[in-house]
Write a protein that holds these residues in place. Sequence first.
Motif, PDB file in Angstrom:
ATOM      1  N   GLY A  79     -11.879 -30.665 -13.828  1.00 45.85           N
ATOM      2  CA  GLY A  79     -13.214 -30.151 -13.542  1.00 45.85           C
ATOM      3  C   GLY A  79     -13.324 -28.655 -13.800  1.00 45.85           C
ATOM      4  O   GLY A  79     -14.326 -28.187 -14.341  1.00 45.85           O
ATOM      5  N   ALA A  80     -12.285 -27.918 -13.445  1.00 45.09           N
ATOM      6  CA  ALA A  80     -12.291 -26.471 -13.682  1.00 45.09           C
ATOM      7  C   ALA A  80     -12.364 -26.150 -15.169  1.00 45.09           C
ATOM      8  O   ALA A  80     -13.068 -25.236 -15.591  1.00 45.09           O
ATOM      9  N   SER A  95     -19.320 -22.576 -18.999  1.00 46.93           N
ATOM     10  CA  SER A  95     -19.552 -21.175 -18.685  1.00 46.93           C
ATOM     11  C   SER A  95     -19.377 -20.303 -19.918  1.00 46.93           C
ATOM     12  O   SER A  95     -20.191 -19.397 -20.177  1.00 46.93           O
ATOM     13  N   TYR A  96     -18.333 -20.567 -20.700  1.00 41.97           N
ATOM     14  CA  TYR A  96     -18.079 -19.785 -21.906  1.00 41.97           C
ATOM     15  C   TYR A  96     -19.249 -19.890 -22.880  1.00 41.97           C
ATOM     16  O   TYR A  96     -19.703 -18.889 -23.435  1.00 41.97           O
ATOM     17  N   ARG A  97     -19.772 -21.104 -23.081  1.00 41.30           N
ATOM     18  CA  ARG A  97     -20.881 -21.291 -24.007  1.00 41.30           C
ATOM     19  C   ARG A  97     -22.130 -20.554 -23.531  1.00 41.30           C
ATOM     20  O   ARG A  97     -22.869 -19.970 -24.321  1.00 41.30           O
ATOM     21  N   ALA A 119      -9.560 -24.067 -10.050  1.00 42.65           N
ATOM     22  CA  ALA A 119      -8.253 -24.151 -10.697  1.00 42.65           C
ATOM     23  C   ALA A 119      -7.147 -23.628  -9.768  1.00 42.65           C
ATOM     24  O   ALA A 119      -6.056 -24.210  -9.681  1.00 42.65           O
ATOM     25  N   TYR A 120      -7.433 -22.529  -9.075  1.00 37.66           N
ATOM     26  CA  TYR A 120      -6.451 -21.960  -8.132  1.00 37.66           C
ATOM     27  C   TYR A 120      -6.126 -22.957  -7.025  1.00 37.66           C
ATOM     28  O   TYR A 120      -4.947 -23.163  -6.673  1.00 37.66           O
ATOM     29  N   GLU A 121      -7.167 -23.583  -6.461  1.00 36.57           N
ATOM     30  CA  GLU A 121      -6.952 -24.566  -5.398  1.00 36.57           C
ATOM     31  C   GLU A 121      -6.167 -25.774  -5.909  1.00 36.57           C
ATOM     32  O   GLU A 121      -5.303 -26.313  -5.210  1.00 36.57           O
ATOM     33  N   ALA A 122      -6.465 -26.197  -7.142  1.00 32.47           N
ATOM     34  CA  ALA A 122      -5.761 -27.353  -7.712  1.00 32.47           C
ATOM     35  C   ALA A 122      -4.275 -27.047  -7.899  1.00 32.47           C
ATOM     36  O   ALA A 122      -3.404 -27.871  -7.572  1.00 32.47           O
ATOM     37  N   ALA A 165     -15.019 -21.843 -11.455  1.00 33.39           N
ATOM     38  CA  ALA A 165     -13.985 -22.581 -12.189  1.00 33.39           C
ATOM     39  C   ALA A 165     -12.608 -22.032 -11.876  1.00 33.39           C
ATOM     40  O   ALA A 165     -11.643 -22.794 -11.673  1.00 33.39           O
ATOM     41  N   ALA A 166     -12.485 -20.704 -11.824  1.00 33.10           N
ATOM     42  CA  ALA A 166     -11.198 -20.087 -11.510  1.00 33.10           C
ATOM     43  C   ALA A 166     -10.751 -20.446 -10.094  1.00 33.10           C
ATOM     44  O   ALA A 166      -9.561 -20.709  -9.854  1.00 33.10           O
TER      45      ALA A 166
END
Length: 325
Positions: free
Chosen positions: A228-229, A236-238, A114-117, A110-111
């Motif tokens: 999406g991220a 992931s958190y859950r 997000a970085y790519e976005a 996810a990180a």
Amino acid sequence: MSGLPGADFESHSHVFLGSDHEKNEGKTWAVIALCTVMMLVEIVGGQIFGSLALVADGLHMSTHAGAMLIAALAYGYARRHARDGRFAFGTGKLGDLAGFTSAIVLAMIAALIAYEAIARFLQPIPIRFTEAIPIACVGLCVNILSAWLLGDHDHDHDHDHDHDHDHDHDHARRQSVQTTSAHRDNNIRSAYVHVMADAAVSVLAIVGLLLARGIGWAWMDPLAGMIGALVIASWSYRLIRDTGGILLDMNPDQSLTERLRSTIEVDGDRLVDLHLWRLGPGHLGAVVSIVTTQARDCAFYQARLQQFRSLSHVTVEVRNSGKSA
């Protein structure tokens, strides 16, 4: 004094694997095979046809195959060492450890997305729609097939239903039914979340790419990636929260604790200490300390607790209130 409801100490078992352990292990290996084939086809095809997008998607597929491999190896190890005396309460929690690890990998993915976005928001790059859209569609089909292979389990990756539904008209039934959190196989759940995360990214990518090509909204592609991220990070958190709680022996169900208390505390008996934790999918352990004025032994209370089918390992201590603690 220790005991297990309905069993003698000599026949005591510490095998606390889920009822679908071997079936879920087979499903996981099937999805690994599918992801591996798709990964190789994309990477080799990308090299042959000079498509960087195809190679990139193949490498992305490898991260999910790696997460699936963690789950599959955990199933195998837990099964082979289920009766290993070095594990005080068996290997039932190994799937939760694998799920926790996979959730960390999912958070990293996810990180990265997000970085790519954000990078594409700040510095847009040309999009090769003729390649990107078909790849996203093929990826979505693979994920749908993977989800089907991993089916027949608790699909609650984005809902919190970790409690019994207490209905007054069905009290007896509630006492003999395990909670959702006790049943859940977090290893297969983590594999399913990886598949659904990839499917969500594929759907958002397709929508973003179609809007970017049809309307000229180039910013829709990185926006879809950012959404999406966030979705993946939430799942992931859950998963980290649920598996981490199990690894730390948190009480899996407070309502069950109260029902245990109400079952024990009759005729002046007092429940002075209770520890409840999860041993594996469908298995709970309990340590119960009771003070009574009656002439009752551990077997009496173990018989009372037999109605709670999820209690697979019970230790009972009985003290007479007339004696010093």
